[in-house]
Design a protein around this motif. Structure first.
Motif, PDB file in Angstrom:
ATOM      1  N   ILE A 389       0.845  -1.201   0.000  1.00 17.04           N
ATOM      2  CA  ILE A 389       0.000   0.000   0.000  1.00 17.04           C
ATOM      3  C   ILE A 389       0.878   1.248   0.000  1.00 17.04           C
ATOM      4  O   ILE A 389       0.624   2.227  -0.723  1.00 17.04           O
ATOM      5  N   ILE A 390       1.949   1.219   0.811  1.00 12.17           N
ATOM      6  CA  ILE A 390       2.879   2.345   0.840  1.00 12.17           C
ATOM      7  C   ILE A 390       3.564   2.515  -0.505  1.00 12.17           C
ATOM      8  O   ILE A 390       3.814   3.641  -0.954  1.00 12.17           O
ATOM      9  N   ALA A 391       3.872   1.400  -1.167  1.00 11.35           N
ATOM     10  CA  ALA A 391       4.464   1.489  -2.502  1.00 11.35           C
ATOM     11  C   ALA A 391       3.514   2.206  -3.464  1.00 11.35           C
ATOM     12  O   ALA A 391       3.933   3.056  -4.261  1.00 11.35           O
ATOM     13  N   ALA A 392       2.225   1.873  -3.373  1.00  8.39           N
ATOM     14  CA  ALA A 392       1.241   2.572  -4.204  1.00  8.39           C
ATOM     15  C   ALA A 392       1.210   4.054  -3.864  1.00  8.39           C
ATOM     16  O   ALA A 392       1.132   4.915  -4.765  1.00  8.39           O
ATOM     17  N   ASN A 393       1.296   4.372  -2.568  1.00  8.46           N
ATOM     18  CA  ASN A 393       1.348   5.767  -2.145  1.00  8.46           C
ATOM     19  C   ASN A 393       2.566   6.470  -2.743  1.00  8.46           C
ATOM     20  O   ASN A 393       2.475   7.601  -3.237  1.00  8.46           O
ATOM     21  N   ASN A 394       3.733   5.814  -2.721  1.00 11.04           N
ATOM     22  CA  ASN A 394       4.945   6.423  -3.257  1.00 11.04           C
ATOM     23  C   ASN A 394       4.849   6.670  -4.753  1.00 11.04           C
ATOM     24  O   ASN A 394       5.329   7.685  -5.270  1.00 11.04           O
ATOM     25  N   ILE A 395       4.228   5.732  -5.459  1.00  8.96           N
ATOM     26  CA  ILE A 395       4.058   5.900  -6.907  1.00  8.96           C
ATOM     27  C   ILE A 395       3.184   7.113  -7.196  1.00  8.96           C
ATOM     28  O   ILE A 395       3.515   7.956  -8.039  1.00  8.96           O
ATOM     29  N   LEU A 396       2.057   7.204  -6.492  1.00  6.75           N
ATOM     30  CA  LEU A 396       1.168   8.351  -6.704  1.00  6.75           C
ATOM     31  C   LEU A 396       1.832   9.658  -6.279  1.00  6.75           C
ATOM     32  O   LEU A 396       1.647  10.697  -6.926  1.00  6.75           O
ATOM     33  N   ASN A 397       2.593   9.625  -5.172  1.00  5.29           N
ATOM     34  CA  ASN A 397       3.332  10.820  -4.760  1.00  5.29           C
ATOM     35  C   ASN A 397       4.234  11.305  -5.880  1.00  5.29           C
ATOM     36  O   ASN A 397       4.286  12.506  -6.196  1.00  5.29           O
ATOM     37  N   ALA A 398       4.991  10.375  -6.484  1.00  7.83           N
ATOM     38  CA  ALA A 398       5.913  10.740  -7.563  1.00  7.83           C
ATOM     39  C   ALA A 398       5.157  11.323  -8.752  1.00  7.83           C
ATOM     40  O   ALA A 398       5.571  12.334  -9.338  1.00  7.83           O
ATOM     41  N   LEU A 399       4.040  10.698  -9.116  1.00  7.51           N
ATOM     42  CA  LEU A 399       3.254  11.204 -10.245  1.00  7.51           C
ATOM     43  C   LEU A 399       2.710  12.599  -9.963  1.00  7.51           C
ATOM     44  O   LEU A 399       2.722  13.472 -10.840  1.00  7.51           O
ATOM     45  N   PHE A 400       2.235  12.831  -8.740  1.00 10.84           N
ATOM     46  CA  PHE A 400       1.702  14.147  -8.394  1.00 10.84           C
ATOM     47  C   PHE A 400       2.806  15.203  -8.386  1.00 10.84           C
ATOM     48  O   PHE A 400       2.568  16.349  -8.775  1.00 10.84           O
ATOM     49  N   MET A 401       4.006  14.837  -7.943  1.00 10.15           N
ATOM     50  CA  MET A 401       5.110  15.796  -7.939  1.00 10.15           C
ATOM     51  C   MET A 401       5.550  16.134  -9.364  1.00 10.15           C
ATOM     52  O   MET A 401       5.867  17.285  -9.670  1.00 10.15           O
ATOM     53  N   ILE A 402       5.560  15.127 -10.236  1.00 11.60           N
ATOM     54  CA  ILE A 402       5.877  15.389 -11.643  1.00 11.60           C
ATOM     55  C   ILE A 402       4.802  16.281 -12.256  1.00 11.60           C
ATOM     56  O   ILE A 402       5.102  17.244 -12.972  1.00 11.60           O
ATOM     57  N   ALA A 403       3.533  15.970 -11.960  1.00 11.07           N
ATOM     58  CA  ALA A 403       2.442  16.802 -12.462  1.00 11.07           C
ATOM     59  C   ALA A 403       2.563  18.232 -11.941  1.00 11.07           C
ATOM     60  O   ALA A 403       2.286  19.202 -12.668  1.00 11.07           O
ATOM     61  N   SER A 404       2.994  18.375 -10.689  1.00 13.79           N
ATOM     62  CA  SER A 404       3.195  19.707 -10.119  1.00 13.79           C
ATOM     63  C   SER A 404       4.209  20.506 -10.921  1.00 13.79           C
ATOM     64  O   SER A 404       3.978  21.685 -11.235  1.00 13.79           O
ATOM     65  N   ALA A 405       5.340  19.869 -11.265  1.00 11.58           N
ATOM     66  CA  ALA A 405       6.378  20.564 -12.040  1.00 11.58           C
ATOM     67  C   ALA A 405       5.865  20.953 -13.424  1.00 11.58           C
ATOM     68  O   ALA A 405       6.111  22.066 -13.907  1.00 11.58           O
ATOM     69  N   VAL A 406       5.127  20.036 -14.053  1.00  7.10           N
ATOM     70  CA  VAL A 406       4.611  20.301 -15.399  1.00  7.10           C
ATOM     71  C   VAL A 406       3.593  21.435 -15.377  1.00  7.10           C
ATOM     72  O   VAL A 406       3.640  22.374 -16.199  1.00  7.10           O
ATOM     73  N   ILE A 407       2.657  21.382 -14.428  1.00 11.28           N
ATOM     74  CA  ILE A 407       1.607  22.402 -14.357  1.00 11.28           C
ATOM     75  C   ILE A 407       2.199  23.752 -13.970  1.00 11.28           C
ATOM     76  O   ILE A 407       1.816  24.792 -14.530  1.00 11.28           O
TER      77      ILE A 407
END
Length: 651
Positions: A389-407
Motif C-alpha cells: 500500500i505504501i508502494a502505491a502511495n509512493n508511486i502516486l506521490n511521484a506522479l503528483f510531484m511530476i504533475a506539479s512541475a509540469v503544471i
C-alpha cells in the motif's frame, strides 16, 4: 517516498511501555532511535549529494549538453524515476522479508553508490554523477516501504502520532542540513568536490553503523511470491490500495500535499530573486523557514492529539495551508523592485516579515495535515500488504510531484506570476480538501469532535486504554446531552457507529452531523416496529464488520442529571452477536460534569426542559470528563449490572 521526500507513517501494535516522557523519549529507546538516525542520515546524504551536484554543474563546470537551466530539472527527474519504476517491487520485498535485513542491505548499497559518486566528484565525471543520482533514487525507493512498514511493529497506538511526527521533523531537518552542507562544502575553492565525496561516503558509513542496531522486524507475508514485472505490479498495488476507500482517499490526500509542497519548494529560488529581490542567501532562508514550519507542525501533532492518532487535525491543516498560501499572494504581490538584497537587508523590510510568517504557518499546517493522514493509512492497511500500500502511495506521490512541475511550468509560460501561482494553489487546495472530506467524512467528523473537546469544553479522558484499537465491541454510556456522541468520538482512536433516538436526526446541525457519522436511527418498537428491527439489524452488521458500536441504554437524555434505568436494547444486541458466533466485549463509560452545560436539558420552556438556550450559562471551556471502565465479557452483562458499573464510574 524517499529519505528526502516522504516522512514515515505508522500503524498499530499494542502499546509499549516507556513512553511517558512524550515523543522525545523515543530517542532514548532502541526500538526507535537507531531507525530514526538511519533515516536521518540517509535523508541528509540524499540532499547533500543532490544539492552539491546541482551547484557543481550550475556554477563551477560548463557542460554544453547540461546547461544550468536544465540541471536541477534533470537531477530531480533522475532521482524520482526509480520511484515510478521500482516502488511496486520494493513494496513486495518489504512485505516478504525481515525489515532489518532490508535496511542493512539498503545501507550497504548506499555505501557502494556513494563510493561511486565520490570517484565521480574527484574526476568531475558528469555522466557518472547522473548515474549515481539514479542509483540514489533507487536506494531511496527500496528504503521507502521498509521505512513505512517498520514503525507499525514497534510503536503502540498512543505513540503513533509522536513517532510519526519525530520522523517527519527529522526528515525535514535532515533535508535542510543536507542542502546547506552541500552548498557550503562544494563552494570550497579547488577541493570542494573532493570534500563532498568524502562527506557522502562518511554519512553512508554512519548510516550503516546505526542500521546495525535496528531491532529485527519479522516479515508480514513471508510466503509472498515476487512479481518482478514493475508495470503489472504497480497496477496491482494501486488496485490493492483502491480496495479500501478510506485508505485510498487518504493516499490521494497525501499525494496532493506533495503536489502542493512541490510548487513552493521548486519556486523558492525564483521567488527569492524575482519577487522578493533577494540573493541566494534569501532563497536558503525561505527553505529554512519552510523546513522549520514543517518540523514544528509535525511535533505539535502529539500535543494537539493527546498522543492518539487524531485525524481531526487534517481539516485544520488543510484550512491553514489554504489561508496562508492565499495570504502569501497578497503579502508578496506589491513589493517594490530594489537591488538584490542579502539576508540582513531583506529582514530590515517590515513587509518581508509577513511573507516569512505566511511561509512558516502554511508549512506548519502542512505538518498538521500530513502526520495524522500517514498514521491513518498505516492503521487501516492490512499488515500483510501494508508495504505494498505504501508502494502505491509512493508511486502516486511521484506522479503528483511530476504533475506539479509540469503544471507550474505551464502556468509560468502562460504568463502567471509566482504569487499568482501561490494564490491558485491555495484556492485549489481548498477545493481538493473539501472534496476529500466529503468523500471521507470521518476527517470532518473528527475535526468537529476535536474542536468540541478542546475549544468548547476542556475534555479529560480517564481509562482510554480500555477502548479496543481493533475488533468489535459494544460501548454503553450515560446520556447527558445532545453532544455525548461527539465527545465519545473525540475519545476513541477509531470510528464509532451510534445507535441513536430517531428524533435527534431532525435537528438542523446535529442531525446532519450524525448522518455523516452513519449513526443508526432507532424508534420505539410500539411506534415503528419495522424501524426498530431495522436498527438492530444494522447494529448486528456493525459488529460483524469488526467495528465499535455505541448505545445510550437509558433510552433518552436525562431530564434531571441523574442516571436513569437501563433498557434491554444492549442485551438484544449481544444476543444477535452471539447468534452470529461473536462474543463481543462491552465497554462501560460515564460522562461527568456535563449536566448543566449548554447542550443539556436544564432550561424550562413551555413546561418542558430543553437545551441550547443560554450559550454561556457556565462560561467558556467547561471542564468535563469521560471515565472508561474495564471491558466486560458479554456473558457477564445484565442491564442492572451495567447500570451499577456506569454509576460507579460517575463517582
Amino acid at each position: 517516498m524517499s529519505h528526502s521526500t516522504n516522512p514515515t507513517a505508522v500503524g498499530h501494535v499494542p502499546a509499549a511501555p516507556g513512553h511517558e516522557g512524550g515523543q522525545f523519549a523515543l530517542l532514548g529507546q532502541r526500538r526507535f532511535a537507531p531507525f530514526f538516525w538511519t533515516q536521518f542520515l540517509g535523508a541528509a546524504n540524499d540532499n547533500l549529494f543532490k544539492f552539491a551536484f546541482t551547484v557543481l554543474v550550475t556554477y563551477q563546470l560548463q557542460v554544453a549538453w547540461l546547461p544550468p537551466t536544465l540541471a536541477g530539472l534533470v537531477i530531480g527527474a533522475l532521482f524520482i524515476l526509480p520511484f515510478l519504476l521500482f516502488s511496486a517491487t520494493s513494496g513486495q520485498l518489504a512485505d516478504k522479508y525481515d525489515k532489518k535485513t532490508l535496511i542493512v542491505f539498503v545501507k550497504r548499497l548506499e555505501m557502494l553508490i556513494m563510493a561511486l559518486a565520490a570517484w565521480a566528484f574527484f574526476s568531475a565525471n558528469i555522466p557518472l554523477l547522473l548515474l549515481s543520482t539514479f542509483l540514489m533514487g533507487l536506494h531511496s525507493t527500496l528504503f521507502g516501504p521498509v521505512k513505512f512498514a517498520y514503525l507499525p511493529h514497534h510503536l503502540g497506538e498512543r505513540e503513533l502520532t509522536g513517532g510519526n511526527g519525530m520522523v517527519e521533523m527529522g526528515t525535514f531537518v535532515a533535508i535542510l542540513l543536507g542542502n546547506l552542507a552541500g552548498g557550503l562544502i562544494i563552494a570550497v575553492p579547488e577541493i570542494g568536490a573532493h570534500h563532498v565525496g568524502f562527506s557522502c561516503v562518511a554519512l553512508a558509513v554512519l548510516g550503516r553503523v546505526t542500521a546495525h542496531y535496528v531491532p529485527a522486524t519479522p516479515a508480514t507475508d513471508p510466503g509472498l511470491k515476487i512479481n518482478w514485472n514493475p508495470f503489472t505490479e504497480t497496477w496491482r498495488n494501486l488496485k490493492l490500495a483502491h480496495g479500501n476507500t478510506v485508505v485510498f482517499r487518504s493516499v490521494l490526500g497525501i499525494s496532493w500535499m506533495w503536489f502542493f509542497g512541490a510548487v513552493f519548494l521548486s519556486q523558492f529560488p525564483s521567488f527569492a530573486k524575482e519577487v522578493l529581490h533577494g540573493n541566494e542567501q534569501v532563497a536558503s532562508l525561505l527553505l529554512i523557514v519552510f523546513s522549520v514550519g514543517i518540523g514544528t507542525g509535525s511535533l505539535l501533532c502529539e500535543v494537539l492529539s493527546r498522543r492518539h492518532v487524531e485525524i481531526g487535525l487534517v481539516p485544520l491543516g488543510a484550512f491553514g495551508m489554504s489561508v496562508f498560501s492565499i495570504d502569501l499572494y497578497f503579502a508578496s504581490r506589491g513589493l517594490p523592485p530594489v537591488a538584490s538584497q542579502g539576508v540582513a537587508q531583506f529582514m530590515a523590510v517590515p513587509g518581508h516579515w509577513r511573507v516569512l510568517a505566511d511561509l512558516t504557518l502554511l508549512s506548519l499546517f502542512a505538518g498538521l495535515y500530513s502526520v495524522p493522514m500517514y498514521a491513518l493509512i498505516q492503521m487501516r492497511s492490512q499488515p500483510t500488504h501494508r508495504a505494498r500500500i505504501i508502494a502505491a502511495n509512493n508511486i502516486l506521490n511521484a506522479l503528483f510531484m511530476i504533475a506539479s512541475a509540469v503544471i507550474a511550468g505551464a502556468l509560468l509560460k502562460a504568463g502567471f506570476t509566482i504569487p499568482q501561482m501561490f494564490l491558485l494553489v491555495g484556492l485549489a487546495n481548498a477545493v481538493v480538501a473539501f472534496y476529500i472530506f466529503m468523500l471521507v467524512p470521518e476527517y470532518l467528523l473528527r475535526f468537529v469532535a476535536w474542536v468540541a473537546s478542546r475549544c468548547v469544553y476542556r475534555f479529560r479522558v480517564t481509562g482510554d486504554a480500555h477502548i479496543p484499537t481493533d475488533g468489535a465491541a459494544v460501548i454503553v454510556c450515560n446520556h447527558v446531552s445532545f453532544v455525548d456522541a461527539v465527545l465519545l468520538m473525540a475519545a476513541s482512536p477509531r470510528p464509532i457507529r451510534f445507535l441513536m433516538d430517531h428524533r435527534i436526526f431532525r435537528m438542523p446541525v446535529l442531525g446532519g452531523l450524525f448522518r455523516l457519522a452513519k449513526a443508526i436511527p432507532i424508534a420505539p418498537q410500539k411506534d415503528d416496529p419495522a424501524a426498530y428491527e431495522a436498527a438492530f439489524d444494522a447494529a448486528a452488521d456493525v459488529l460483524r464488520e469488526g467495528e465499535l458500536l455505541a448505545i445510550f441504554p437509558e433510552g433518552g437524555i436525562t431530564a434531571d442529571g441523574t442516571l436513569q434505568p437501563f433498557k434491554g436494547g444492549v442485551m438484544k444486541i449481544l444476543e444477535r452477536a452471539e447468534a452470529d458466533g461473536l462474543r463481543v466485549p462491552v465497554i462501560p463509560m460515564a460522562l461527568t460534569n456535563l449536566w448543566g452545560s449548554f447542550f443539556s436539558r436544564v432550561e424550562v420552556r413551555n413546561g418542558e426542559k430543553t437545551a441550547m438556550v443560554r450559550p454561556f450559562r457556565r462560561g467558556l471551556f467547561n471542564r468535563v470528563g469521560l471515565n472508561v471502565g474495564e471491558p466486560l465479557p458479554a456473558g457477564a452483562v445484565t442491564p442492572e449490572g451495567l447500570h451499577d458499573r456506569v454509576a460507579q464510574l460517575l463517582r
